[in-house]
Enzyme design. Structure first.
Site, PDB file in Angstrom:
ATOM      1  N   GLY A  45       0.748  -0.957   0.144  1.00  0.00           N
ATOM      2  CA  GLY A  45      -0.118  -0.202  -0.317  1.00  0.00           C
ATOM      3  C   GLY A  45       0.892   1.168  -0.079  1.00  0.00           C
ATOM      4  N   GLN A  50       2.955  10.115   1.187  1.00  0.00           N
ATOM      5  CA  GLN A  50       4.126   9.281   1.343  1.00  0.00           C
ATOM      6  C   GLN A  50       5.108   9.732   0.076  1.00  0.00           C
ATOM      7  OE1 GLN A  50       2.351   5.230   2.311  1.00  0.00           O
ATOM      8  NE2 GLN A  50       4.380   5.193   3.218  1.00  0.00           N
ATOM      9  N   CYS A 107       6.238  -0.220   7.150  1.00  0.00           N
ATOM     10  CA  CYS A 107       5.543   0.994   6.437  1.00  0.00           C
ATOM     11  C   CYS A 107       6.616   1.508   5.539  1.00  0.00           C
ATOM     12  CB  CYS A 107       5.013   2.168   7.439  1.00  0.00           C
ATOM     13  SG  CYS A 107       4.805   3.723   6.489  1.00  0.00           S
ATOM     14  N   GLU A 150      -3.447   2.651   5.298  1.00  0.00           N
ATOM     15  CA  GLU A 150      -3.354   3.776   4.539  1.00  0.00           C
ATOM     16  C   GLU A 150      -4.286   4.686   4.609  1.00  0.00           C
ATOM     17  OE1 GLU A 150      -0.955   3.490   2.669  1.00  0.00           O
ATOM     18  OE2 GLU A 150      -0.524   1.351   3.107  1.00  0.00           O
TER      19      GLU A 150
HETATM   20 NI    NI Z   1       2.492   3.216   5.587  1.00  0.00          NI
END
Ligand code: NI
Length: 185
Positions: A45, A50, A107, A150
């Site tokens: 994801g 990001q 992550c 997310e």
């Molecule tokens: Ni993440």
């Protein structure tokens, strides 16, 4: 195009992102680039903050493991994971189950750290698509977890915020070290 993934400590990861008001070519290109970036980074994801964009847009693909969900309904009907993936959505709405379960998460913006996170085991997610359709997805397992992870990003929340109190203490120094690193490179 593969985009740079913003790392822990960058302020955009802590912003509550704005709704996507208009899906134009820029948004479609960004979504396509985010999918490419996620695949390149071997992630399941990726959320817009990001890649430095504070808007409510995210992509998910958990199709590497066809058995990662035991429940999958799309708009009320049983659905196949492979036909649903990859998933691109804007402005999501999430309803979570009472029942919780624990699993290990990582992550792409917090490299080198993986930890157990306790979260609701199942969700119902209302996911507007770029073409204006809306998918209502009821699911559990890894897809439920990825959706929560997310959507947290779109609210400036990171998985390390959701660790147990004990795990937070043990993680503190590692996170501090990440903050001290130079992220300009
Ligand atoms: Ni993440």
């Amino acid at each position: 195009m593969i985009l740079d993934i913003v790392q822990y400590g960058h302020p955009v990861l802590r912003q509550k992102c704005r709704p996507v008001e208009l899906v134009d070519d820029r948004i479609r290109q960004l979504a396509s680039d985010m999918l490419e970036t996620m695949v390149d980074a071997s992630g399941v994801g990726l959320a817009a903050p990001q890649v430095g964009e504070d808007i409510r847009l995210a992509v998910i693909d958990v199709s590497h493991d066809p058995d990662c969900v035991s429940l999958l309904k799309v708009n009320g009907a049983d659905a196949e994971l492979e036909s649903l993936m990859p998933l691109v959505f804007i402005n999501p709405e999430l309803t979570c189950s009472q029942e919780k379960e624990t699993a290990v998460e990582g992550c792409l913006s917090i490299q080198g750290i993986r930890a157990e996170v306790r979260r609701p085991a199942a969700v119902i997610a209302k996911l507007p698509q770029l073409d204006g359709a809306v998918l209502e997805i009821e699911t559990d397992g890894l897809l439920a977890r990825a959706l929560q992870h997310e959507i947290d990003h779109l609210n400036g929340v990171l998985f390390v915020d959701r660790l147990s109190a004990v795990a937070k203490v043990s993680m503190k120094n590692r996170l501090k070290r990440l903050l001290a690193e130079d992220h300009t490179g």
